[in-house]
Design an enzyme around this catalytic site. Structure first.
Site, PDB file in Angstrom:
ATOM      1  N   GLU A   1      46.502  44.717  37.172  1.00  0.00           N
ATOM      2  CA  GLU A   1      45.935  43.604  35.462  1.00  0.00           C
ATOM      3  C   GLU A   1      47.498  42.530  35.463  1.00  0.00           C
ATOM      4  OE1 GLU A   1      46.360  46.572  36.149  1.00  0.00           O
ATOM      5  OE2 GLU A   1      44.612  47.340  35.053  1.00  0.00           O
TER       6      GLU A   1
ATOM      7  N   GLU B   1      42.550  53.305  38.599  1.00  0.00           N
ATOM      8  CA  GLU B   1      42.104  54.214  36.948  1.00  0.00           C
ATOM      9  C   GLU B   1      41.257  55.153  36.713  1.00  0.00           C
ATOM     10  OE1 GLU B   1      43.033  50.628  34.126  1.00  0.00           O
ATOM     11  OE2 GLU B   1      44.573  51.739  33.877  1.00  0.00           O
TER      12      GLU B   1
ATOM     13  N   GLY C   1      41.305  49.235  36.698  1.00  0.00           N
ATOM     14  CA  GLY C   1      40.811  50.208  36.209  1.00  0.00           C
ATOM     15  C   GLY C   1      39.607  51.094  37.311  1.00  0.00           C
TER      16      GLY C   1
ATOM     17  N   ALA D   1      38.397  46.911  35.741  1.00  0.00           N
ATOM     18  CA  ALA D   1      37.237  45.771  34.632  1.00  0.00           C
ATOM     19  C   ALA D   1      37.059  45.081  35.040  1.00  0.00           C
ATOM     20  CB  ALA D   1      38.061  46.291  33.546  1.00  0.00           C
TER      21      ALA D   1
HETATM   22  N1  CAA Z   1      36.126  41.712  37.569  1.00  0.00           N
HETATM   23  C1  CAA Z   1      34.625  40.416  38.532  1.00  0.00           C
HETATM   24  N2  CAA Z   1      34.561  40.343  39.540  1.00  0.00           N
HETATM   25  C2  CAA Z   1      34.912  40.451  40.588  1.00  0.00           C
HETATM   26  C3  CAA Z   1      36.173  41.210  40.081  1.00  0.00           C
HETATM   27  C4  CAA Z   1      36.615  42.248  38.426  1.00  0.00           C
HETATM   28  N3  CAA Z   1      37.524  43.092  38.795  1.00  0.00           N
HETATM   29  N4  CAA Z   1      36.833  41.576  40.816  1.00  0.00           N
HETATM   30  C5  CAA Z   1      35.799  41.170  42.327  1.00  0.00           C
HETATM   31  N5  CAA Z   1      34.711  40.255  40.978  1.00  0.00           N
HETATM   32  C6  CAA Z   1      33.830  39.311  42.484  1.00  0.00           C
HETATM   33  C7  CAA Z   1      34.896  38.454  42.490  1.00  0.00           C
HETATM   34  O1  CAA Z   1      34.997  37.579  41.389  1.00  0.00           O
HETATM   35  C8  CAA Z   1      33.528  37.431  42.745  1.00  0.00           C
HETATM   36  O2  CAA Z   1      32.560  37.306  42.816  1.00  0.00           O
HETATM   37  P1  CAA Z   1      31.771  36.163  43.018  1.00  0.00           P
HETATM   38  O3  CAA Z   1      31.887  35.755  44.827  1.00  0.00           O
HETATM   39  O4  CAA Z   1      30.888  35.933  42.292  1.00  0.00           O
HETATM   40  O5  CAA Z   1      33.301  34.699  43.352  1.00  0.00           O
HETATM   41  C9  CAA Z   1      33.549  39.304  44.179  1.00  0.00           C
HETATM   42  O6  CAA Z   1      33.862  40.008  43.271  1.00  0.00           O
HETATM   43  C10 CAA Z   1      34.088  39.039  45.554  1.00  0.00           C
HETATM   44  O7  CAA Z   1      35.644  38.666  45.447  1.00  0.00           O
HETATM   45  P2  CAA Z   1      36.723  38.024  45.320  1.00  0.00           P
HETATM   46  O8  CAA Z   1      35.722  36.699  46.818  1.00  0.00           O
HETATM   47  O9  CAA Z   1      37.151  37.636  44.882  1.00  0.00           O
HETATM   48  O10 CAA Z   1      37.295  38.967  47.320  1.00  0.00           O
HETATM   49  P3  CAA Z   1      38.424  38.593  47.457  1.00  0.00           P
HETATM   50  O11 CAA Z   1      38.391  39.637  48.807  1.00  0.00           O
HETATM   51  O12 CAA Z   1      38.747  37.519  48.243  1.00  0.00           O
HETATM   52  O13 CAA Z   1      39.238  39.805  46.586  1.00  0.00           O
HETATM   53  C11 CAA Z   1      39.789  41.316  45.187  1.00  0.00           C
HETATM   54  C12 CAA Z   1      39.465  40.849  46.652  1.00  0.00           C
HETATM   55  C13 CAA Z   1      41.947  41.031  46.576  1.00  0.00           C
HETATM   56  C14 CAA Z   1      40.022  42.461  44.938  1.00  0.00           C
HETATM   57  C15 CAA Z   1      39.910  40.541  44.368  1.00  0.00           C
HETATM   58  O14 CAA Z   1      38.728  39.820  44.190  1.00  0.00           O
HETATM   59  C16 CAA Z   1      41.154  40.192  42.608  1.00  0.00           C
HETATM   60  O15 CAA Z   1      42.028  40.615  43.100  1.00  0.00           O
HETATM   61  N6  CAA Z   1      39.899  41.018  42.058  1.00  0.00           N
HETATM   62  C17 CAA Z   1      40.405  41.318  40.233  1.00  0.00           C
HETATM   63  C18 CAA Z   1      40.892  42.457  40.708  1.00  0.00           C
HETATM   64  C19 CAA Z   1      41.513  42.747  39.365  1.00  0.00           C
HETATM   65  O16 CAA Z   1      42.540  42.354  38.801  1.00  0.00           O
HETATM   66  N7  CAA Z   1      41.649  43.959  38.726  1.00  0.00           N
HETATM   67  C20 CAA Z   1      42.388  44.574  37.538  1.00  0.00           C
HETATM   68  C21 CAA Z   1      40.714  44.334  36.472  1.00  0.00           C
HETATM   69  S1  CAA Z   1      41.809  44.581  34.517  1.00  0.00           S
HETATM   70  C22 CAA Z   1      41.170  45.990  34.730  1.00  0.00           C
HETATM   71  O17 CAA Z   1      40.808  46.548  35.125  1.00  0.00           O
HETATM   72  C23 CAA Z   1      41.781  46.502  33.292  1.00  0.00           C
HETATM   73  C24 CAA Z   1      41.728  48.193  32.890  1.00  0.00           C
HETATM   74  O18 CAA Z   1      42.701  48.394  33.182  1.00  0.00           O
HETATM   75  C25 CAA Z   1      40.453  49.001  32.444  1.00  0.00           C
END
Ligand code: CAA
Length: 259
Positions: free
Chosen positions: A133, A113, A110, A67
Site C-alpha cells: 500500500e 490481510e 488486502g 483492495a
Molecule cells: N486493484 C485493481 N486492479 C488491479 C489490482 C488492484 N489491487 N491489482 C491488479 N489489478 C489489475 C491491473 O490493473 C490489470 O488490469 P488491466 O489489465 O485492466 O490493466 C490486471 O489486474 C493485471 O495486473 P497487471 O497488469 O498489473 O499484472 P502484473 O503481473 O504486471 O503485476 C501486480 C501484478 C504486481 C500484482 C500488480 O498488478 C500490482 O502491483 N497490483 C497492485 C497491488 C497493490 O498495491 N495492492 C494493494 C492494494 S491497497 C489495499 O489492499 C488496501 C487495504 O489494506 C485494504
C-alpha cells in the site's frame, strides 16, 4: 449459492466447503462487492451444520492482489468512512468454523490481510506475500499493521509495510505466516487435506479451540488462560467428549456428531 465474483461449493467434499475468489482478469482485486460476497458465503457456510471446515482460495496466478485500487482511487476520506468496508472484514473475523487459505501467486495488501483472517495457510512455491500500500501513497487498512506485526515481529513487519517489498512463500514460511509450502500443482489439494484432518474432529471442540487460540491475540495471558479453561470445561458437556474418550479407551475411531 450463486455469486458474481466468487464460486462457492458448500459440498466440495464431505464436511468441507470451498470458496474460490473469481475475478481473474483483475488478479482477484477485492472490490467491495466481492468482499460482501465472501462475507455472505462465509456466514451461510458457518450456519450450515454439514460444513466443518472451509477452504478459501484464488487461482494459480493470484490469491488476491489487494483492495480494488480503481474503485478506491477517486474516493475522499468521508466516502471511505461512509462506505465502512471494514465492518465486512469484522464479520469475516467472527466466523466460527476454521478457514484454511490455499494461496498461489499474489497475496498483496488486502489479499495478505485476508490470508491473515484465515486460521491456517497452505502456500504454493509461487506465492508472493506483501503489503505494498505504501507504494500507492497509503498504508494497510484491514489489519496489516497489527496482525502482521503479531505474526512476524516488528522489524519484519516494518520492512514489509514501509518498503512494500514482496516476500516469497519460503520466507513467509520462515516468518510463520504460512503452515507449509508445496509445489504449485498441490497447493489446493494440501489445503483440502488439512481441512479434512480438522473436519474429522469434534466440531464443537474445534469451534471452542479456535475461539481460544484467537483470544491469545487480544488478551493478556491470564485472561486468555481463564477463557481457555472455561471452554475446556464446557466441552465436558458434549456428547462428542464422551464419544472421543470412549473411542480412545475402546481402541476405535471416534464418530463425532457435533453435539
Ligand atoms: N486493484 C485493481 N486492479 C488491479 C489490482 C488492484 N489491487 N491489482 C491488479 N489489478 C489489475 C491491473 O490493473 C490489470 O488490469 P488491466 O489489465 O485492466 O490493466 C490486471 O489486474 C493485471 O495486473 P497487471 O497488469 O498489473 O499484472 P502484473 O503481473 O504486471 O503485476 C501486480 C501484478 C504486481 C500484482 C500488480 O498488478 C500490482 O502491483 N497490483 C497492485 C497491488 C497493490 O498495491 N495492492 C494493494 C492494494 S491497497 C489495499 O489492499 C488496501 C487495504 O489494506 C485494504
Amino acid at each position: 449459492m450463486n455469486f458474481q465474483y466468487i464460486l462457492v461449493e458448500p459440498r466440495y467434499e464431505q464436511h468441507i466447503a470451498l470458496i474460490r475468489l473469481n475475478r481473474p482478469k483483475e488478479l482477484n482485486a477485492l472490490c467491495l462487492e466481492l468482499m460482501a460476497e465472501v462475507r455472505d458465503a462465509l456466514k451461510a457456510l458457518d450456519a450450515d451444520d454439514e460444513v466443518r471446515a472451509i477452504v478459501l482460495t484464488g487461482n494459480e496466478r493470484a490469491f488476491a492482489a489487494g483492495a480494488d485500487i480503481k474503485q478506491m482511487a477517486g474516493k475522499t476520506a468521508i466516502d471511505m468512512l461512509l462506505i465502512d468496508q471494514f465492518t465486512t472484514w469484522d464479520t469475516i473475523k467472527k466466523i466460527k468454523k476454521p478457514i484454511i487459505a490455499a494461496v498461489s501467486g499474489f497475496a498483496l495488501g488486502g489479499g495478505n490481510e485476508l490470508v491473515m483472517h484465515c486460521d491456517m495457510v497452505v502456500a504454493s512455491e509461487t506465492a508472493m506475500f506483501g503489503q505494498p500500500e505504501i507504494k500507492i501513497g497509503v498504508m494497510p487498512g484491514a489489519g496489516g499493521t497489527q496482525r502482521l506485526t503479531r505474526v512476524v515481529g516488528k522489524v519484519n513487519a516494518m520492512e514489509m509495510v514501509l518498503t512494500g517489498k514482496f516476500i516469497t512463500a519460503e520466507r513467509a514460511y520462515e516468518l510463520g505466516l504460512v503452515n507449509k509450502v508445496v509445489p504449485v500443482e498441490l497447493y489446493l489439494e494440501e489445503a483440502v487435506k488439512l481441512a479434512r484432518e480438522v473436519a474429522q474432529q469434534s466440531p464443537l471442540a474445534i469451534r471452542l479451540a479456535k475461539e481460544a487460540v484467537l483470544k491469545a491475540y487480544d488478551s493478556p495471558l491470564s485472561e486468555g488462560l481463564e477463557f481457555e479453561r472455561k471452554n475446556f470445561y464446557l466441552l465436558f458437556a458434549t456428547e462428542d467428549q464422551k464419544e472421543g474418550m470412549a473411542a480412545f479407551v475402546e481402541k476405535r475411531a471416534p464418530d463425532f456428531k457435533g453435539r
